[in-house]
Every structure is written in structure tokens, then in C-alpha cells.
Design an enzyme around this catalytic site. Sequence first.
Site, PDB file in Angstrom:
ATOM      1  N   ARG A   1     -29.134  37.279 -16.214  1.00 15.94           N
ATOM      2  CA  ARG A   1     -29.141  37.221 -17.469  1.00 15.94           C
ATOM      3  C   ARG A   1     -29.205  38.389 -18.570  1.00 15.94           C
ATOM      4  NH1 ARG A   1     -30.912  31.599 -17.740  1.00 15.94           N
ATOM      5  NH2 ARG A   1     -32.438  31.094 -16.621  1.00 15.94           N
TER       6      ARG A   1
ATOM      7  N   PHE B   1     -17.016  29.319 -13.960  1.00 16.47           N
ATOM      8  CA  PHE B   1     -18.795  29.626 -13.932  1.00 16.47           C
ATOM      9  C   PHE B   1     -19.170  30.503 -13.922  1.00 16.47           C
ATOM     10  CE2 PHE B   1     -22.830  30.446 -12.371  1.00 16.47           C
ATOM     11  CZ  PHE B   1     -23.746  29.555 -12.770  1.00 16.47           C
TER      12      PHE B   1
ATOM     13  N   GLU C   1     -27.442  26.731 -28.437  1.00 12.42           N
ATOM     14  CA  GLU C   1     -26.897  26.335 -27.543  1.00 12.42           C
ATOM     15  C   GLU C   1     -26.405  27.684 -26.417  1.00 12.42           C
ATOM     16  OE1 GLU C   1     -27.154  25.659 -24.621  1.00 12.42           O
ATOM     17  OE2 GLU C   1     -27.414  23.226 -24.488  1.00 12.42           O
ATOM     18  N   ASP C   2     -26.002  27.530 -25.462  1.00 11.40           N
ATOM     19  CA  ASP C   2     -25.285  29.065 -24.615  1.00 11.40           C
ATOM     20  C   ASP C   2     -24.568  28.692 -24.492  1.00 11.40           C
ATOM     21  OD1 ASP C   2     -25.807  26.901 -22.973  1.00 11.40           O
ATOM     22  OD2 ASP C   2     -27.082  28.630 -21.111  1.00 11.40           O
TER      23      ASP C   2
ATOM     24  N   ASP D   1     -20.216  22.770 -21.313  1.00 14.74           N
ATOM     25  CA  ASP D   1     -19.404  22.475 -20.300  1.00 14.74           C
ATOM     26  C   ASP D   1     -19.241  21.413 -20.264  1.00 14.74           C
ATOM     27  OD1 ASP D   1     -18.683  22.772 -17.822  1.00 14.74           O
ATOM     28  OD2 ASP D   1     -20.202  22.704 -16.626  1.00 14.74           O
TER      29      ASP D   1
END
Length: 184
Positions: free
Chosen positions: A174, A161, A108-109, A112
Site C-alpha cells: 500500500r 491486478f 474510491e481507489d 473493477d
Amino acid sequence: MTWDDEDLLRKSPNLERILIPSLDIQQRVRQLANEVSRDYADTVPVLVNILKGAFVFLADLTRCLTIPHEVDFMAISSYHGGTQTTGVVKIEKDLKTNITGRDVLVVEDIVDTGLTINYLLDMLQTRAPRSLRICTLLDKPHARRKEIPLAYTGFEIPNEFVIGYGLDYDEKYRNLPFIGVMKS
Ligand code: 5GP
């Protein structure tokens, strides 16, 4: 911080600052790959990559692994533009691999709220893998709404964020080699 990072920061007016420089990411990814290679030495794991945000992380991780492994992709979304979670989790692309009886490592990136990965884990668990664990580059523990066991974490970050290294804002940024914070 490298010259390239600073140069890119100057050229990106919407970026406030660099949170994790590219060199730190590369170093940490190599450490994670060493741990994964050691822990999965006796098996051939399937690395399940969650598109799109984790594609850069996977590309670097897979090239640092020293064990045989497979890679497959899923697309699942909980964000639809902007920076706010919608609470909607949708599978946009499913795996091709049959993961029954396999050792699955979800790459996963960022975790959250944990809602996305929680949904995904429940769904993958119904396919009866031999093991199912998570490797996330970033963890925002202060935003968590579901307790999620993370086997491998690259960095814990504050509740901001972030973009770069695969993570987007409205599909952009990205490509940045570092993790950065947007101007609010
Ligand atoms: P969660 O369900 O854990 O709240 O969020 C999971 C997904 O939301 C991540 O896989 C990622 O796509 C997106 N997300 C969460 N936090 C951030 C962030 O700080 N930046 C970006 N670009 N995406 C995020």
C-alpha cells in the site's frame, strides 16, 4: 518515472512493472482536486472514503482541495486476500456523519467489476443525500459487470491486478508511491 520509483521497483521482486509513475499520479490528483473544488464551490461536501485502499488517494486529494469539506470513512470489502473477487460485499465500518441532505462524494481507489460501489451507492442512497457522486482514482472498464456513473476518474487502466498508492496484495504494497503490476 522518478529515481525513487525505479529504486523501489528494483527492491520489490514480486513487481513486474510500474503502470503509473508517482509524478503522474500527483499531477492527476491535483487536476481532480481542481475540478472538485470548482464543482462544489457553493456547498460543503462530505468526502466518503472507502477504506482501506483509498486512504492514500484521499490524503493527497483533501490537501489539494481549496474548498471547505468534511471527510468520513467506511470500510467495505469484496476481496479477502489474493486477487480474485469473492462476490461477497460486507460493511465493516459505517459512517459517523448523517448524510441526509448533504452533497456526498465517494472517494474510491478502483472500480473493477463495479459490484462493490454499486452496493454502496444503493445503500447510501437510502439515506437521502442531496447528491451522490463518485471520484475514483482508477477505472478498469473492461472488468465491469455493473454500469456505474463515474463523476471523476483519475486513470483508466487495463484489466490487470494492480498494487501501490493504497492498493494492496494481501495487505502489503500500500505504501508504494506508484501504481504497479504484480508478476503473475
Ligand atoms: P469491484 O467490486 O469493483 O470489482 O472491486 C472493488 C474493490 O476490489 C476495490 O475497491 C479494491 O479494493 C479491489 N480491487 C479491484 N481491483 C483491484 C486491483 O487491481 N488491485 C487491488 N489491489 N485491489 C483491487
